[in-house]
Design an enzyme around this catalytic site. Structure first.
Site, PDB file in Angstrom:
ATOM      1  N   GLY A 139       4.853  37.231  40.465  1.00 61.98           N
ATOM      2  CA  GLY A 139       5.473  36.641  41.660  1.00 61.98           C
ATOM      3  C   GLY A 139       6.914  36.226  41.457  1.00 61.98           C
ATOM      4  N   GLY A 141       9.442  38.307  40.972  1.00 68.01           N
ATOM      5  CA  GLY A 141      10.391  39.363  41.311  1.00 68.01           C
ATOM      6  C   GLY A 141      10.792  40.186  40.101  1.00 68.01           C
ATOM      7  CG  ASP A 189      10.042  47.510  41.440  1.00 66.79           C
ATOM      8  OD1 ASP A 189      11.291  47.488  41.442  1.00 66.79           O
ATOM      9  OD2 ASP A 189       9.343  46.898  42.256  1.00 66.79           O
TER      10      ASP A 189
HETATM   11  C1  GLA Z   1      10.750  45.430  45.439  1.00 69.99           C
HETATM   12  C2  GLA Z   1      10.219  46.848  45.586  1.00 69.99           C
HETATM   13  C3  GLA Z   1      11.272  47.879  45.179  1.00 69.99           C
HETATM   14  C4  GLA Z   1      12.599  47.620  45.863  1.00 69.99           C
HETATM   15  C5  GLA Z   1      12.986  46.150  45.740  1.00 69.99           C
HETATM   16  C6  GLA Z   1      14.217  45.827  46.542  1.00 69.99           C
HETATM   17  O1  GLA Z   1      10.956  45.147  44.087  1.00 69.99           O
HETATM   18  O2  GLA Z   1       9.063  47.022  44.805  1.00 69.99           O
HETATM   19  O3  GLA Z   1      10.793  49.171  45.464  1.00 69.99           O
HETATM   20  O4  GLA Z   1      12.559  48.036  47.203  1.00 69.99           O
HETATM   21  O5  GLA Z   1      11.954  45.281  46.156  1.00 69.99           O
HETATM   22  O6  GLA Z   1      15.335  46.448  45.996  1.00 69.99           O
END
Ligand code: GLA
Length: 399
Positions: A139, A141, A189
């Protein structure tokens, strides 16, 4: 012991508790920090994430039936299904599976399909037990989800002898996230977690999926990446993320292009005339952010990491004012870090909570961290979790 070393021990111990046996092997994949390029990935644009030195570990063993069982340190209750039932579960009946287990089971489902597409009979794929332990904060980010997907995909690729490429494994991870979990995210990601390299960023074209390794040179420049996890958690399977994505698609439609990637800053005057103010500002964020990514890569190569501070700051302002995905905690973290001497700072990841990053001189890390903690306390916010991360290698087999 580092958090990742503990996760390695925990995953193996958990496997043994579950099965009474030692795992056949363990595989791991990292979380990521996005250096720059936010909400550009699903617009076919550009990003520069890097894999971090916090990993999720999958300890795996084979079974002599065709069932898959997963257990994790998130939840003491294992989840078990027949491999043959995965097609019936995802995506339509995903709600029957507890949320954390949709990630590894979703990856198994996506890989089974990829194997089928490559001409393998899915009935030749044997059952597996998978025990997961994570050193990536959930959570925050930092893509704890991509780390689970990457570790599971890399393990199953080996155990099932699929010989899929890292990009194919990233695609399977994304499919799990989109269809098995129900979060409409892009592929950044998963690509970062699969392809990461020590001391380097991954410059990714999210349309072609071509990836270039970009030397970040933080250590040489005497810089650290400080992460401020605001501990305000976010979930991309609900609300704001999907709305932003829909606004981008609407903007592209109005401009008559396949994706916002196909616009440049020179198109923005016309965009302003054709759409409502909110849609326009969403479009302006993405179009200018793509340009900032290209500028950052050029500057990193020509002048090194100290030269990108202004671009990080501008990226944050664009997310705060145009894309409107920042929070008061993220803004405070960024402003305070900058005032305390950071070279540049921005929120990272999908937004609505999660973490900010600041590029800080090695000698000033403690000072900047203390300033952020003091500012949070003064504002009456919960204490943030502040730590440094280092660009690291992507998914691999550990042992
Ligand atoms: C999340 C999503 C990614 C991307 C980011 C914003 O991490 O999983 O695919 O869109 O947000 O850049």
């Amino acid at each position: 012991m580092t958090a990742t070393a503990s996760a390695q021990t925990d995953a193996r111990d958990l496997f043994t508790e579950l099965t009474g046996a030692v795992p056949a092997g363990s595989w791991s994949a990292p979380g990521r920090v996005n250096l720059i390029g936010e909400h550009t990935d699903y617009n076919d644009g550009f990003v520069v994430p890097f894999a971090i030195d916090a990993r999720t570990v999958a300890a795996v063993g084979v079974r002599d039936d065709r069932r898959i069982r997963v257990i994790s340190t998130f939840d003491p209750v294992p989840v078990e299904v027949a491999l043959a039932d995965l097609d019936g579960l995802f995506p339509a009946h995903r709600d029957e599976i507890v949320e954390w287990a949709r990630y590894p089971l979703g990856v198994a489902w996506a890989l089974q399909d990829a194997a089928r597409a490559a001409g393998r009979d899915p009935r030749s794929l044997g059952g597996v037990d998978i025990a997961l332990a994570s050193a990536v904060p959930v959570g925050a980010g930092l893509s704890s989800s991509a780390a689970i997907e990457g570790a599971t995909a890399t393990a199953l690729n080996d155990v099932w002898g699929l010989e899929l490429s890292p990009v194919a494994l990233a695609r399977a991870g994304r499919r799990a996230e989109n269809d098995a979990v129900g979060a409409p995210t892009g592929i950044m990601d998963q690509m970062a977690s699969m392809l990461g390299r020590a001391d380097a960023g991954i410059f990714l074209d999210c349309r072609s999926l071509e990836a270039e390794v970009v030397d970040l040179g933080f250590t040489r420049a005497g810089l650290e990446v400080l992460v401020v996890d605001t501990r305000v958690s976010h979930a991309h399977s609900t609300g704001g993320y999907g709305e932003r994505r829909a606004a981008c698609e609407r903007g592209a439609r109005i401009m008559g292009v396949p994706a916002l990637r196909d616009l440049t800053p020179a198109d923005l005057d016309r965009a302003r005339e054709l759409m409502d103010d909110v849609t326009f500002r969403r479009v302006r964020h993405v179009v200018t952010e793509d340009q900032r990514v290209l500028d950052a890569v050029r500057l990193l190569r020509a002048e090194g990491p100290r030269s990108i501070g202004g671009l990080l700051d501008a990226s944050h302002a664009s997310m705060r004012d145009d894309f409107e995905i920042s929070t008061p905690e993220l803004d405070l973290a960024v402003d305070t870090a900058r005032t305390a001497g950071a070279v540049g700072a921005r929120m990272t990841g999908g937004g609505f909570g999660g973490a900010a990053i600041a590029l800080v001189d090695h000698a000033r890390v403690a000072e900047v961290a203390a300033a952020v903690e003091a500012a949070f306390a003064a504002a009456g916010f919960g204490a943030p979790h502040v730590f440094t991360v280092h660009p690291s290698d992507g998914a691999h087999r550990d042992r």
